[in-house]
Design a protein around this motif. Structure first.
Motif, PDB file in Angstrom:
ATOM      1  N   PHE A  66     -14.065   2.576  -5.208  1.00  0.00           N
ATOM      2  CA  PHE A  66     -14.135   1.813  -6.452  1.00  0.00           C
ATOM      3  C   PHE A  66     -12.913   0.937  -6.663  1.00  0.00           C
ATOM      4  O   PHE A  66     -12.891   0.078  -7.543  1.00  0.00           O
ATOM      5  N   CYS A  67     -11.883   1.151  -5.866  1.00  0.00           N
ATOM      6  CA  CYS A  67     -10.557   0.593  -6.148  1.00  0.00           C
ATOM      7  C   CYS A  67     -10.199  -0.567  -5.226  1.00  0.00           C
ATOM      8  O   CYS A  67     -10.398  -0.495  -4.013  1.00  0.00           O
ATOM      9  N   ALA A  68      -9.626  -1.624  -5.820  1.00  0.00           N
ATOM     10  CA  ALA A  68      -9.292  -2.830  -5.063  1.00  0.00           C
ATOM     11  C   ALA A  68      -7.873  -2.833  -4.506  1.00  0.00           C
ATOM     12  O   ALA A  68      -7.480  -3.777  -3.817  1.00  0.00           O
ATOM     13  N   VAL A  69      -7.094  -1.780  -4.795  1.00  0.00           N
ATOM     14  CA  VAL A  69      -5.727  -1.729  -4.264  1.00  0.00           C
ATOM     15  C   VAL A  69      -5.771  -1.620  -2.742  1.00  0.00           C
ATOM     16  O   VAL A  69      -6.596  -0.909  -2.172  1.00  0.00           O
ATOM     17  N   LYS A  70      -4.872  -2.338  -2.090  1.00  0.00           N
ATOM     18  CA  LYS A  70      -4.826  -2.381  -0.620  1.00  0.00           C
ATOM     19  C   LYS A  70      -4.633  -0.986  -0.022  1.00  0.00           C
ATOM     20  O   LYS A  70      -3.840  -0.189  -0.527  1.00  0.00           O
ATOM     21  N   THR A  71      -5.357  -0.714   1.070  1.00  0.00           N
ATOM     22  CA  THR A  71      -5.268   0.579   1.748  1.00  0.00           C
ATOM     23  C   THR A  71      -4.564   0.425   3.089  1.00  0.00           C
ATOM     24  O   THR A  71      -4.769  -0.548   3.809  1.00  0.00           O
ATOM     25  N   GLY A  72      -3.714   1.400   3.427  1.00  0.00           N
ATOM     26  CA  GLY A  72      -3.015   1.354   4.710  1.00  0.00           C
ATOM     27  C   GLY A  72      -2.035   2.506   4.829  1.00  0.00           C
ATOM     28  O   GLY A  72      -2.096   3.470   4.066  1.00  0.00           O
ATOM     29  N   ASN A  73      -1.124   2.390   5.772  1.00  0.00           N
ATOM     30  CA  ASN A  73      -0.105   3.411   5.982  1.00  0.00           C
ATOM     31  C   ASN A  73       1.280   2.785   5.882  1.00  0.00           C
ATOM     32  O   ASN A  73       1.731   2.117   6.816  1.00  0.00           O
ATOM     33  N   PRO A  74       1.984   2.997   4.758  1.00  0.00           N
ATOM     34  CA  PRO A  74       3.321   2.420   4.582  1.00  0.00           C
ATOM     35  C   PRO A  74       4.373   3.047   5.498  1.00  0.00           C
ATOM     36  O   PRO A  74       5.515   2.576   5.549  1.00  0.00           O
ATOM     37  N   LYS A  75       4.005   4.132   6.180  1.00  0.00           N
ATOM     38  CA  LYS A  75       4.888   4.798   7.152  1.00  0.00           C
ATOM     39  C   LYS A  75       6.239   5.195   6.562  1.00  0.00           C
ATOM     40  O   LYS A  75       7.294   4.991   7.177  1.00  0.00           O
ATOM     41  N   GLY A  76       6.184   5.753   5.354  1.00  0.00           N
ATOM     42  CA  GLY A  76       7.397   6.287   4.749  1.00  0.00           C
ATOM     43  C   GLY A  76       8.273   5.284   4.039  1.00  0.00           C
ATOM     44  O   GLY A  76       9.327   5.657   3.498  1.00  0.00           O
ATOM     45  N   TRP A  77       7.873   4.007   4.010  1.00  0.00           N
ATOM     46  CA  TRP A  77       8.721   2.989   3.373  1.00  0.00           C
ATOM     47  C   TRP A  77       8.788   3.185   1.865  1.00  0.00           C
ATOM     48  O   TRP A  77       7.774   3.360   1.199  1.00  0.00           O
ATOM     49  N   VAL A  78      10.003   3.153   1.337  1.00  0.00           N
ATOM     50  CA  VAL A  78      10.243   3.220  -0.106  1.00  0.00           C
ATOM     51  C   VAL A  78      11.414   2.297  -0.412  1.00  0.00           C
ATOM     52  O   VAL A  78      12.411   2.276   0.317  1.00  0.00           O
ATOM     53  N   ASP A  79      11.312   1.529  -1.483  1.00  0.00           N
ATOM     54  CA  ASP A  79      12.394   0.634  -1.894  1.00  0.00           C
ATOM     55  C   ASP A  79      13.362   1.414  -2.778  1.00  0.00           C
ATOM     56  O   ASP A  79      13.033   1.740  -3.918  1.00  0.00           O
ATOM     57  N   PRO A  80      14.574   1.719  -2.303  1.00  0.00           N
ATOM     58  CA  PRO A  80      15.520   2.524  -3.099  1.00  0.00           C
ATOM     59  C   PRO A  80      15.986   1.816  -4.366  1.00  0.00           C
ATOM     60  O   PRO A  80      16.485   2.458  -5.293  1.00  0.00           O
TER      61      PRO A  80
END
Length: 286
Positions: A66-80
């Motif tokens: 139902f959701c339009a948010v992009k799907t994938g694998n960020p591979k642990g990325w986080v913006d500190p």
């Protein structure tokens, strides 16, 4: 395909406040669920100075239908630096009520809970009087992650059950389950009885009235205080079709039943979304 009824046709409203929010978000490299999920209320909310800030990036590890948010694998990325950018954005936009939501991050051991926690602390440190609502994922049922958010200085702990139990395997990612969502909400209230808990149901996916009412009863049985009910709208042709456009009178009927069941507030309408005018729901101004 069913034709969209008149009550779902939205008058676009762009003003300087809308463009100011858009510019600010782009400058701070932040995302909103308003944009990513193609919310029909983006013009109204942004024009009123309300935005739901989505953290942990714009890529979700789940693939709900139902959701339009992009799907994938960020591979642990986080913006500190994201917590600081959120604070700068709140300051610039002069928000008094902030909804902080997130993409599911199954690639992180804690599901992203610590990053959400850090962001909440940064907001509270800079804005002692602001109201904070966190709309979080299920963290795969991880008790430590749920506890971390529930015990953080928030006012509302929100997690969406999305649909009735029978349709959950069709509508949501296989890693999400009806019982797990109930557990998340129940555990959050258990570890911190002082916070308000909140959830949301979409209708128009083929559910029956009895199933919606049963879902409301299930949510109340685990202590959920606030409920929103809205019409499912197909974001793209790749997503689930709309089975039914539920008429406005039925949303009012659902609200009346929800209040009878014992919710503190029920915001129910065709264009209602889980974060739609959240400050009005919180203060009982619906």
């Amino acid at each position: 395909m069913i034709n969209k009824p008149q009550w779902l046709k939205i008058k676009l409203e762009y003003n300087e406040k809308f463009y100011d929010i858009k510019r600010t978000l782009r400058e701070k490299k932040l995302y909103t669920v308003c944009e990513e999920a193609k919310c029909p209320n983006i013009n109204e909310c942004w024009s009123h100075g309300t935005a739901t800030i989505m953290i942990l990036g714009d890529t979700c590890t789940r693939g709900c239908k139902f959701c339009a948010v992009k799907t994938g694998n960020p591979k642990g990325w986080v913006d500190p630096l994201e917590p600081l950018h959120v604070v700068e954005t709140i300051k610039h936009l002069k928000l008094k009520y902030v909804v902080l939501t997130m993409v599911d991050r199954d690639d992180l051991l804690d599901g992203g809970a610590f990053h959400v926690y850090r962001t909440v602390l940064e907001i509270r440190k800079n804005f002692p009087d602001i109201k904070i609502e966190t709309l979080v994922g299920d963290f795969q049922g991880n008790e430590n992650s749920i506890k971390l958010i529930a015990n953080s200085p928030i006012d509302v702990f929100a997690h969406n059950i999305e649909t009735v139990e029978r349709l959950t395997p069709i509508v949501r990612d296989p890693r999400a389950s009806y019982k797990q969502s109930l557990f998340v909400l129940e555990y959050a209230k258990k570890v911190n009885p002082n916070i308000l808990t909140k959830s949301s149901i979409m209708v128009g996916l083929g559910e029956t009235e009895e199933e919606v009412i049963q879902t409301m009863k299930n949510l109340r049985s685990v202590g959920v205080d606030i409920l929103t009910i809205g019409q499912y709208l197909q974001p793209t042709k790749r997503h689930l079709n709309v089975v039914e456009y539920v008429p406005p009178y039925k949303f009012k009927w659902y609200r009346d039943i929800g209040l009878q069941i014992g919710f503190k507030e029920v915001f129910s309408g065709p264009l209602v979304r889980s974060s739609y005018r959240a400050e009005k729901v919180f203060y009982g101004e619906v």
